[in-house]
Motif scaffolding. Sequence first.
Motif, PDB file in Angstrom:
ATOM      1  N   VAL A 156     -15.040   2.461  -3.532  1.00  0.00           N
ATOM      2  CA  VAL A 156     -13.815   2.101  -2.821  1.00  0.00           C
ATOM      3  C   VAL A 156     -12.593   2.472  -3.649  1.00  0.00           C
ATOM      4  O   VAL A 156     -12.647   2.532  -4.870  1.00  0.00           O
ATOM      5  CB  VAL A 156     -13.791   0.590  -2.471  1.00  0.00           C
ATOM      6  CG1 VAL A 156     -14.889   0.236  -1.517  1.00  0.00           C
ATOM      7  CG2 VAL A 156     -13.888  -0.265  -3.726  1.00  0.00           C
ATOM      8  N   THR A 157     -11.500   2.738  -2.936  1.00  0.00           N
ATOM      9  CA  THR A 157     -10.263   3.123  -3.625  1.00  0.00           C
ATOM     10  C   THR A 157      -9.307   1.939  -3.813  1.00  0.00           C
ATOM     11  O   THR A 157      -8.409   1.997  -4.630  1.00  0.00           O
ATOM     12  CB  THR A 157      -9.529   4.218  -2.844  1.00  0.00           C
ATOM     13  OG1 THR A 157      -9.285   3.753  -1.517  1.00  0.00           O
ATOM     14  CG2 THR A 157     -10.368   5.487  -2.784  1.00  0.00           C
ATOM     15  N   SER A 158      -9.504   0.872  -3.047  1.00  0.00           N
ATOM     16  CA  SER A 158      -8.660  -0.311  -3.197  1.00  0.00           C
ATOM     17  C   SER A 158      -9.417  -1.532  -2.684  1.00  0.00           C
ATOM     18  O   SER A 158     -10.328  -1.414  -1.879  1.00  0.00           O
ATOM     19  CB  SER A 158      -7.335  -0.152  -2.439  1.00  0.00           C
ATOM     20  OG  SER A 158      -7.589  -0.068  -1.052  1.00  0.00           O
ATOM     21  N   LYS A 208      -4.358  -4.507  -2.146  1.00  0.00           N
ATOM     22  CA  LYS A 208      -4.617  -3.058  -2.186  1.00  0.00           C
ATOM     23  C   LYS A 208      -4.604  -2.534  -3.621  1.00  0.00           C
ATOM     24  O   LYS A 208      -4.069  -1.458  -3.900  1.00  0.00           O
ATOM     25  CB  LYS A 208      -3.623  -2.286  -1.329  1.00  0.00           C
ATOM     26  CG  LYS A 208      -3.591  -2.684   0.108  1.00  0.00           C
ATOM     27  CD  LYS A 208      -4.849  -2.292   0.827  1.00  0.00           C
ATOM     28  CE  LYS A 208      -4.781  -2.631   2.302  1.00  0.00           C
ATOM     29  NZ  LYS A 208      -6.061  -2.571   2.959  1.00  0.00           N
ATOM     30  N   SER A 226       0.786  -1.233   0.000  1.00  0.00           N
ATOM     31  CA  SER A 226       0.000   0.000   0.000  1.00  0.00           C
ATOM     32  C   SER A 226       0.819   1.285   0.000  1.00  0.00           C
ATOM     33  O   SER A 226       0.321   2.324  -0.391  1.00  0.00           O
ATOM     34  CB  SER A 226      -0.923   0.009   1.223  1.00  0.00           C
ATOM     35  OG  SER A 226      -0.162  -0.056   2.411  1.00  0.00           O
TER      36      SER A 226
END
Length: 196
Positions: free
Chosen positions: A188-190, A195, A123
């Motif tokens: 959502v971003t990941s 991730k 991440s």
Amino acid sequence: MIFIMILGAMILNSFIVIFSTYKKEERKSLDKKQHKLYFIYGLSMFIVDRLLSKIVKNNLKVNQALGKLIVKEDIEREKYLYIVKKVAICIVVIEITFLLTAATALSEKMDNQSVDTITRSVSQDTEYNLQIEDKKGKQEQVTIHVAKKQYTKEQINSIFRKRKDELIKKILNKNKSLNHVNQSLNLVTSIGKEKI
């Protein structure tokens, strides 16, 4: 060093247990609020009786000072308990010294472990500050910058295929389906441990 300190603490604790029955009846009558270390008094009393009794009786300054402080009928018992209390404090200090020295040595040993692998974060970028030593023993501080893990297009597509249902569920939030959206979506971003 660690072994010696732990062994010392264990031996001292063994003596405390072995002498826990020494003058047990006499110790039962003690006020536990005034004598907070009474559980060590067995060993303390043994030390005072065997090693310090002559020193205590011959110490004129201590005897005079205690004679002025103590206004009770049994002054000798109070003098004896005063010395026993001081010996018990010394035993506790020795025990704490053993344990703190062992803990410090263990901490230093853990800090000086050799590093043979570095973990790459999925991440974020990470920096490691390491102390390195060459064959001649010369030490140097080195900072290693490790970029977060980068996936190929094929790996990303594979992860998306595996996590498709999880992604849809997270995005839908409280909605029934992708065709029936009447509440806010969770964009959502990941996803996943990767991730992505």
